[in-house]
Scaffold this motif. Structure first.
Motif, PDB file in Angstrom:
ATOM      1  N   LEU B   4      -4.771  -2.375  14.252  1.00 27.68           N
ATOM      2  CA  LEU B   4      -6.092  -2.402  13.604  1.00 27.68           C
ATOM      3  C   LEU B   4      -7.031  -3.485  14.146  1.00 27.68           C
ATOM      4  O   LEU B   4      -8.187  -3.171  14.451  1.00 27.68           O
ATOM      5  CB  LEU B   4      -5.913  -2.525  12.091  1.00 27.68           C
ATOM      6  N   SER B   8     -10.568  -2.567  16.156  1.00 24.55           N
ATOM      7  CA  SER B   8     -11.815  -3.053  15.563  1.00 24.55           C
ATOM      8  C   SER B   8     -12.577  -3.935  16.539  1.00 24.55           C
ATOM      9  O   SER B   8     -13.810  -3.859  16.632  1.00 24.55           O
ATOM     10  CB  SER B   8     -11.507  -3.815  14.289  1.00 24.55           C
ATOM     11  N   GLY B  41     -13.307  -3.261   9.809  1.00 23.72           N
ATOM     12  CA  GLY B  41     -11.913  -3.323  10.238  1.00 23.72           C
ATOM     13  C   GLY B  41     -11.433  -4.742  10.430  1.00 23.72           C
ATOM     14  O   GLY B  41     -10.324  -5.102  10.036  1.00 23.72           O
ATOM     15  N   VAL B  44     -10.883  -6.342   6.986  1.00 22.44           N
ATOM     16  CA  VAL B  44      -9.655  -5.884   6.322  1.00 22.44           C
ATOM     17  C   VAL B  44      -8.426  -6.493   6.985  1.00 22.44           C
ATOM     18  O   VAL B  44      -7.450  -6.826   6.314  1.00 22.44           O
ATOM     19  CB  VAL B  44      -9.599  -4.346   6.330  1.00 22.44           C
ATOM     20  N   SER B  45      -8.480  -6.696   8.303  1.00 25.56           N
ATOM     21  CA  SER B  45      -7.278  -7.165   8.987  1.00 25.56           C
ATOM     22  C   SER B  45      -6.956  -8.607   8.645  1.00 25.56           C
ATOM     23  O   SER B  45      -5.873  -9.064   8.973  1.00 25.56           O
ATOM     24  CB  SER B  45      -7.430  -7.012  10.485  1.00 25.56           C
ATOM     25  N   ALA B  52     -14.463  -6.449   1.765  1.00 23.44           N
ATOM     26  CA  ALA B  52     -14.509  -5.176   2.482  1.00 23.44           C
ATOM     27  C   ALA B  52     -15.106  -4.085   1.607  1.00 23.44           C
ATOM     28  O   ALA B  52     -15.917  -3.278   2.072  1.00 23.44           O
ATOM     29  CB  ALA B  52     -13.112  -4.784   2.934  1.00 23.44           C
TER      30      ALA B  52
ATOM     31  N   SER C  40      -9.920   4.830   8.594  1.00 24.39           N
ATOM     32  CA  SER C  40      -9.468   4.900   7.207  1.00 24.39           C
ATOM     33  C   SER C  40      -7.947   5.013   7.141  1.00 24.39           C
ATOM     34  O   SER C  40      -7.297   4.370   6.285  1.00 24.39           O
ATOM     35  CB  SER C  40     -10.145   6.089   6.547  1.00 24.39           C
ATOM     36  N   ILE C  43      -6.440   1.519   8.006  1.00 23.19           N
ATOM     37  CA  ILE C  43      -6.532   0.551   6.909  1.00 23.19           C
ATOM     38  C   ILE C  43      -5.392   0.766   5.920  1.00 23.19           C
ATOM     39  O   ILE C  43      -4.709  -0.171   5.506  1.00 23.19           O
ATOM     40  CB  ILE C  43      -7.894   0.668   6.209  1.00 23.19           C
ATOM     41  N   TYR C  46      -2.127  -0.418   7.305  1.00 23.91           N
ATOM     42  CA  TYR C  46      -2.011  -1.855   7.554  1.00 23.91           C
ATOM     43  C   TYR C  46      -1.801  -2.632   6.269  1.00 23.91           C
ATOM     44  O   TYR C  46      -0.977  -3.535   6.221  1.00 23.91           O
ATOM     45  CB  TYR C  46      -3.299  -2.315   8.250  1.00 23.91           C
ATOM     46  N   GLY C  52      -5.255  -1.208  -0.989  1.00 20.41           N
ATOM     47  CA  GLY C  52      -5.640  -0.699   0.325  1.00 20.41           C
ATOM     48  C   GLY C  52      -6.101   0.739   0.248  1.00 20.41           C
ATOM     49  O   GLY C  52      -7.029   1.148   0.965  1.00 20.41           O
ATOM     50  N   ALA C  56      -9.732   2.233   1.389  1.00 24.67           N
ATOM     51  CA  ALA C  56      -9.861   3.350   2.328  1.00 24.67           C
ATOM     52  C   ALA C  56     -10.767   4.442   1.759  1.00 24.67           C
ATOM     53  O   ALA C  56     -11.642   4.972   2.458  1.00 24.67           O
ATOM     54  CB  ALA C  56      -8.483   3.921   2.654  1.00 24.67           C
ATOM     55  N   TYR C  59     -14.483   3.213   1.659  1.00 22.38           N
ATOM     56  CA  TYR C  59     -15.047   3.166   3.008  1.00 22.38           C
ATOM     57  C   TYR C  59     -15.363   4.565   3.509  1.00 22.38           C
ATOM     58  O   TYR C  59     -16.423   4.814   4.087  1.00 22.38           O
ATOM     59  CB  TYR C  59     -14.064   2.472   3.949  1.00 22.38           C
TER      60      TYR C  59
END
Lengths: 164, 92, 81, 88
Positions: B4, B8, B41, B44-45, B52, C40, C43, C46, C52, C56, C59
């Motif tokens: 990710l 990104s 991205g 979020v990472s 986010a 999406s 995310i 991850y 999460g 997703a 978003y």
């Protein structure tokens, strides 16, 4: 072991492709552009040599979350939370559909059917592979080659009596 | 090496170059959307999930404001051209 | 590094390059839609918790709203000209 | 397992009863059905009630009172969705 995982991803992709294309075609996406933005994408697809009804299908996917989005989000939520996640995803997809000026039949029914399929197949194929399968399925329609994909979608729409 | 942050970062760099290189305003706005994808991205990472959510809620609002400005700009140019064609009557 | 993440990552990379190189405005939107599907999914894979999933979904719905507005504006601008 | 099924059934039945009291139609009156925006008893009401019940159960716990409220909220949201999201 990698071969087994790749075979699982491909099988999940075929199931997701059949699920969202059949549901979207049955609820009349290729028939007419639902919003004004889908019309310009369909005419653009026709200009490069594709089918106009397949173009309307692609434009409707871009402009509002339909059964494709329902399939992806329900498989994500059922990977994270189990069966209840699929129902929550159906509720949120309905709200998103109404925000985009769409009736919302296709999105919620697609989410509920993929939740049922994942629950039935969970001993063989886990929900993680369905996420990758859905991305692979949307890649073959939106990202790979627009002309031939729209011709294929037009043939399916003609066979199911939706549009010409 | 995670997937990710890598994707990104590549999206951010490509979007930043594209905003400079493209000349059509609609193309610039699409490239701006690509840059926002990479930005969310990256947020979020590093696990800032609340930020986010807020930034992905605010993204369509700022895009719609930019598009309204673009439509107003086109309409103004069209009106000014029509007015300019009538003007030579005065200059004769 | 999982095989599932690698497949999604390769598709996302391909889409980012194709958005940059395509000339047509309407076809860029199709590639952008495919890219937001990929991000999406990444995310959700991850973060790996119910929050999460909420990120997703939020978003994805908001990016759909944004591309709806862009396509509507392309049609309006074609009308005016 | 049995408790969870009872909670979901409660919210489903309460939402159907409240929708009947609010005079929603059984199926949409406009034809064809797949393009109409009118909400009815069959399509959005059970899905909304089940989704709100799932969110409540994950946030607060297994209480029968919350299931009743979930059914009530689902039916109300389905009835007034036109005023909330705007007429198409």
């Amino acid at each position: 072991m990698e071969i087994v995982e790749i075979i699982k991803v491909v099988v999940a992709g075929i199931i997701c492709w059949l699920n969202f294309v059949l549901i979207d075609t049955y609820f009349g996406l290729p028939e007419k552009p639902g919003v004004l933005g889908a019309k310009t994408i369909g005419e653009k697809i026709r200009d490069i040599g594709g089918n106009i009804h397949g173009g309307y299908f692609m434009g409707n996917i871009v402009c509002s979350p339909d059964a494709s989005a329902g399939t992806l989000l329900a498989s994500i939520m059922s990977y994270l939370m189990g069966v209840e996640g699929g129902i929550i995803a159906a509720l949120l997809v309905w709200i998103g559909n109404r925000l985009c000026a769409d009736p919302g039949y296709a999105g919620t029914i697609g989410a509920l059917t993929i939740t049922a399929i994942i629950y039935l197949l969970s001993p063989i194929i886990e929900a993680k592979y369905f996420i990758a399968g859905m991305v692979l399925a949307i890649f073959t329609i939106q990202g790979f080659e627009h002309k031939y994909a729209s011709i294929l979608l037009g043939k399916i729409a003609k066979k199911m009596n939706r549009g010409e | 090496m995670e997937v990710l942050p890598l994707i990104s970062g590549i999206c951010c760099i490509l979007g930043g170059i594209g905003v400079i290189l493209h000349t059509n305003p609609i193309n610039k706005i699409i490239m701006f959307a690509l840059l926002e994808v990479g930005m969310i991205g990256l947020i979020v990472s590093s696990y800032y999930l609340d930020i986010a959510i807020i930034s992905s809620l605010c993204e369509p609002i700022c895009t719609i404001i930019l598009l309204l400005g673009y439509l107003k700009y086109i309409t103004t140019i069209k009106k000014k051209k029509k007015y300019g064609r009538d003007l030579p009557v005065l200059s004769k | 590094m999982d095989i599932v993440e690698i497949i999604i990552g390769v598709i996302a990379l391909l889409m980012a390059i194709r958005i940059f190189l395509t000339r047509s405005r309407a076809r860029k939107l199709l590639y952008l839609c495919c890219l937001s599907f990929c991000i999406s999914a990444l995310i959700a894979l991850y973060v790996d918790s119910p929050m999460g999933g909420i990120v997703a979904i939020t978003y994805f719905v908001c990016s759909t709203l944004s591309s709806n507005a862009i396509a509507y504006t392309i049609e309006q601008a074609k009308d005016i000209e | 397992m049995g408790d969870i099924a009872i909670l979901y059934l409660t919210s489903l039945i309460i939402s159907l009863i409240v929708a009947l009291i609010l005079k929603l139609p059984l199926i949409p009156k406009e034809k064809p059905v797949r393009f109409s925006f009118q909400t009815s008893i069959i399509f959005p009401t059970p899905i909304l009630a089940l989704g709100i019940e799932a969110i409540f159960r994950n946030l607060f716990g297994n209480y029968i009172v919350l299931a009743v409220f979930a059914g009530l909220f689902g039916a109300l949201l389905s009835k007034y969705s036109d005023k909330l999201f705007g007429e198409p």
